[in-house]
Design a protein around this motif. Structure first.
Motif, mmCIF file in Angstrom:
data_model
loop_
_atom_site.group_PDB
_atom_site.id
_atom_site.type_symbol
_atom_site.label_atom_id
_atom_site.label_comp_id
_atom_site.label_asym_id
_atom_site.label_seq_id
_atom_site.Cartn_x
_atom_site.Cartn_y
_atom_site.Cartn_z
ATOM 1 N N CYS A 1 -8.538 -3.766 1.288
ATOM 2 C CA CYS A 1 -8.711 -2.558 2.063
ATOM 3 C C CYS A 1 -9.431 -4.092 3.168
ATOM 4 O O CYS A 1 -9.002 -4.044 4.427
ATOM 5 C CB CYS A 1 -9.300 -1.582 1.296
ATOM 6 S SG CYS A 1 -9.514 0.008 3.000
ATOM 7 N N GLN B 1 -4.785 1.171 -1.162
ATOM 8 C CA GLN B 1 -5.209 -0.528 -0.772
ATOM 9 C C GLN B 1 -7.264 -0.710 -2.084
ATOM 10 O O GLN B 1 -7.840 0.743 -1.229
ATOM 11 C CB GLN B 1 -5.227 -0.649 0.117
ATOM 12 C CG GLN B 1 -3.890 -1.343 0.836
ATOM 13 C CD GLN B 1 -4.249 -1.542 2.296
ATOM 14 O OE1 GLN B 1 -4.941 -1.308 2.935
ATOM 15 N NE2 GLN B 1 -3.205 -2.984 2.609
ATOM 16 N N SER B 2 -7.369 -1.827 -2.443
ATOM 17 C CA SER B 2 -8.690 -0.815 -2.882
ATOM 18 C C SER B 2 -8.922 -2.289 -2.253
ATOM 19 O O SER B 2 -8.954 -3.396 -1.388
ATOM 20 C CB SER B 2 -8.279 -1.356 -4.421
ATOM 21 O OG SER B 2 -7.642 -2.850 -4.779
ATOM 22 N N SER B 3 -10.268 -1.929 -1.909
ATOM 23 C CA SER B 3 -11.210 -2.648 -1.964
ATOM 24 C C SER B 3 -11.884 -4.379 -2.786
ATOM 25 O O SER B 3 -11.617 -4.078 -4.221
ATOM 26 C CB SER B 3 -13.059 -2.729 -1.800
ATOM 27 O OG SER B 3 -14.084 -3.505 -1.321
ATOM 28 N N TYR C 1 -8.742 3.720 3.369
ATOM 29 C CA TYR C 1 -7.847 4.037 3.695
ATOM 30 C C TYR C 1 -6.754 5.647 4.594
ATOM 31 O O TYR C 1 -7.184 6.729 3.900
ATOM 32 C CB TYR C 1 -6.409 3.681 1.805
ATOM 33 C CG TYR C 1 -5.059 4.044 2.175
ATOM 34 C CD1 TYR C 1 -4.457 2.687 2.746
ATOM 35 C CD2 TYR C 1 -4.343 4.937 1.307
ATOM 36 C CE1 TYR C 1 -3.358 2.618 2.516
ATOM 37 C CE2 TYR C 1 -3.140 4.832 1.091
ATOM 38 C CZ TYR C 1 -2.533 3.850 2.358
ATOM 39 O OH TYR C 1 -1.232 3.403 2.547
ATOM 40 N N CYS D 1 -5.069 0.019 6.155
ATOM 41 C CA CYS D 1 -6.877 0.683 6.151
ATOM 42 C C CYS D 1 -7.553 0.794 7.259
ATOM 43 O O CYS D 1 -7.060 -0.327 8.148
ATOM 44 C CB CYS D 1 -8.364 -0.048 5.002
ATOM 45 S SG CYS D 1 -7.805 -0.302 3.195
ATOM 46 N N ALA E 1 0.842 -1.476 -0.092
ATOM 47 C CA ALA E 1 -0.079 -0.054 0.483
ATOM 48 C C ALA E 1 0.753 1.641 -0.116
ATOM 49 O O ALA E 1 0.326 2.368 -1.017
ATOM 50 C CB ALA E 1 -1.244 -0.162 1.324
#
Length: 309
Positions: free
Chosen positions: A93, A88-90, A159, A166, A82
């Protein structure tokens, strides 16, 4: 764990300078390698060399090593990636936020159970007391998962560049934040701390009276494990107390949130070094390594040739 959000934007947004960002990446990479390699080696020695060192209370040790390995493998590496990607992506996250709280809770729960078993003595490793200890150990994992799931269910996760992962974002509800943190810390943190302090005092008093057995046991490293946890997680606890004291939901300073993440990851890599302070455990690990090296270097008979005279 928790920061605030005001008018839809992160307060005190962190913009890491390039040099500092890559320094953090290097620190996280070292901590990840220490945690992953160290805890894999520890688990290997615990499983393959159990008869070569004395360990009455293997359950909390095994649980603690699994927790440290999971944190290093998933959370520390996630923070490192990250920091490189600046976000960070879902759904990763949300998963990271849930798992981090689960690992924190299982770690302190495992240490608390170890302290309780040491205070009770060898009888705690036998049924039916062992069943109670195993249930308590499982409950520490389950409690962490439950409290880690609450922010995910209510979509409180965002995040946080300062924590490098996150975290929970509080918007306009101080009462919700207060209720959640007090409940989570009371069950997952304060209760294990009380057990650790009380049982450590009982064990120390027993040692002063000369009631402890003379033969060394791996549980002798428990005071070092407790001290390491206290030192490494103090910034995390302080940052949460700062948030609790802020009626305007202002988070802890950026440097403190960053320090809390770095120090909590460090604990996962320090614990394997603490195990190695125990002489018989260290000797068992070295013996396992030496035996494998000798087995690989020994010549193998593949054929026999006879010569007639």
């Amino acid at each position: 764990m928790a920061v605030s959000e005001v008018n839809g934007s992160v307060s005190a947004e962190v913009q890491w300078p390039e040099a500092e960002r890559w320094l953090l990446v290097a620190v996280l990479a070292v901590e990840m390698l220490m945690g992953v390699v160290g805890n894999i080696c520890v688990l290997t020695v615990k499983v393959m060399c159990r008869g070569q060192f004395r360990c009455r209370y293997w359950l909390p040790f095994f649980s603690l090593s699994l927790s440290d390995l999971g944190c290093s493998l998933l959370i520390t590496s996630g923070s490192m990636l990250a920091t490189i990607a600046e976000g960070q992506s879902s759904p990763w996250c949300e998963a990271v936020s849930l798992l981090k709280f689960a690992f924190i809770t299982s770690s302190i729960g495992s240490i608390a159970i170890l302290c309780v078993q040491r205070a009770m003595g060898p009888s705690s490793a036998k049924s039916p007391v062992f069943v109670v200890m195993a249930t308590a150990c499982s409950a520490s994992w389950l409690t962490g998962v439950v409290f880690g799931s609450v922010p995910v269910v209510y979509a409180w996760i965002r995040y946080d560049p300062a924590e490098m992962l996150c975290a929970v974002f509080w918007e306009n509800s101080y009462s919700d934040m207060l209720t959640y943190i007090l409940c989570a810390f009371s069950l997952c943190i304060f209760l294990p701390f009380l057990l650790i302090f009380a049982c450590s005092a009982i064990t120390a008093a027993g040692g002063l009276r000369g009631n402890r057995e003379a033969e060394a046991d791996l549980s002798d490293v428990a005071p070092l494990l407790v001290a390491s946890y206290m030192v490494c997680y103090t910034p995390f606890f302080v940052s949460e107390l700062v948030l609790l004291g802020s009626l305007d939901l202002a988070p802890a300073p950026n440097w403190l949130r960053t320090l809390s993440s770095v120090m909590s990851y460090l604990d996962c890599g320090v614990n394997p070094l603490i195990y190695c302070c125990h002489q018989t455990f260290r000797e068992a690990g070295l013996a396992l390594l030496w035996t494998r090296r000798r087995a690989e270097s020994e010549p193998v008979l593949t054929a026999i040739t006879t010569t007639e005279t």
